[in-house]
Scaffold this motif. Sequence first.
Motif, short mmCIF file in Angstrom:
data_model
loop_
_atom_site.label_atom_id
_atom_site.label_comp_id
_atom_site.label_asym_id
_atom_site.label_seq_id
_atom_site.Cartn_x
_atom_site.Cartn_y
_atom_site.Cartn_z
N GLU A 1 -10.67 6.62 -3.96
CA GLU A 1 -9.45 7.11 -4.62
C GLU A 1 -9.41 8.62 -4.69
O GLU A 1 -8.34 9.23 -4.61
CB GLU A 1 -9.35 6.53 -6.04
N THR B 1 0.85 -1.19 0.00
CA THR B 1 0.00 0.00 0.00
C THR B 1 0.88 1.25 0.00
O THR B 1 1.78 1.40 0.83
CB THR B 1 -0.94 0.02 1.21
N ARG C 1 -4.13 3.69 -3.33
CA ARG C 1 -3.03 3.51 -4.29
C ARG C 1 -2.07 2.43 -3.79
O ARG C 1 -1.59 2.48 -2.65
CB ARG C 1 -2.28 4.82 -4.50
N CYS C 2 -1.80 1.45 -4.64
CA CYS C 2 -0.98 0.30 -4.27
C CYS C 2 0.00 -0.03 -5.39
O CYS C 2 -0.25 0.27 -6.56
CB CYS C 2 -1.84 -0.94 -4.00
N ARG C 3 1.08 -0.65 -5.01
CA ARG C 3 2.02 -1.21 -5.98
C ARG C 3 1.81 -2.71 -6.01
O ARG C 3 1.99 -3.40 -5.00
CB ARG C 3 3.46 -0.89 -5.57
N TYR D 1 -5.21 1.13 -8.20
CA TYR D 1 -6.04 1.64 -7.12
C TYR D 1 -7.09 0.59 -6.74
O TYR D 1 -7.72 0.00 -7.60
CB TYR D 1 -6.75 2.93 -7.56
N ASP E 1 1.31 0.30 -10.58
CA ASP E 1 0.48 0.94 -9.57
C ASP E 1 -0.99 0.78 -9.95
O ASP E 1 -1.38 1.06 -11.09
CB ASP E 1 0.81 2.44 -9.46
N GLU F 1 -0.52 2.93 5.23
CA GLU F 1 0.51 2.95 4.18
C GLU F 1 1.69 2.08 4.60
O GLU F 1 2.14 2.13 5.75
CB GLU F 1 0.97 4.39 3.98
#
Length: 298
Positions: A272, A11, A278-280, A267, A265, A237
């Motif tokens: 949002e 995250t 937002r995540c990788r 969402y 990346d 996060e």
Amino acid sequence: MYTRRYGLIRTLAPLHVGASEGEESGNLNLIFRDPFTQTGIIPGSSIRGRFRADARDSQTERDTIDAWYGNSFNDKRKNAAGEEKAFIKEGAVKFEYASLLWLPVFCPGQPVVWVSCPRLLKRYAACANLDLALPDAYTCSTNLRARTQAQVGEANPQRTLFFNLGFMEVTPTPGLEHWVPQPLTSENMDDQLVVVSDADIGMIHDMALFRQSRVKLEDTMKKASDGSFFNVEALPEGSILVFPVAEKYQQATHWRPFKNQQSQDLYFGGLESVGYGRCRVTLMPTDAVNQSEALGVV
């Protein structure tokens, strides 16, 4: 025949996947939780929906999207009698829910430690096909900074951590760094790992959640509208989650969601526009064969 792989999610912003905005006015909009550990999850349907939406945005052909993820629920086809009936087609890609692997928790003097438990680590080991012995509960990284309680002749004394719930004694144990996925190693995580019991992870998880109170103001003045106050909770996060993926191998419709890249990346969730989700996402292979194909590299 399925090609096995797994996905990692880190995250990059608070992540809320659960009750929708405004559905529980005046109450806490809860995230989805695992029923056993009471830790946050992302349902497999949410993961598939995000991948499907991203494929549409990238103008992938409709037939390819349907082959990967199954057709839309609203699709209808005419049968032999000429009647329109709902048409459901199985997708070639299967998603399971994403469970927590490491959860960042505020701890005075650190200021952050990443916490997990044997049950969550066991699921990650099954996803990644790891042959590692599960660590015991209440163990930590050998270089974890904390107050020590050295005894005479003791080479590796216990560490004492302080959380909001009280003091916790943990024993330094080598090898915990092997439980951190290498693509996501950062921020000196290897020196800040703590494993607690399955019974305590739920309480620590609730203490670590990101929470925000939100209110809708009237259009003409800074005054709260009636019944518009609600609270939102989210995974913080820096959380790391893992989810299994199985792909029915079909050469003509081979799954390549990130083209020739391993990470992207994305969402997740429905907030949002106010800074959530937002995540990788990183896709990893676990099968010994066809690993380059499993990564989408041709």
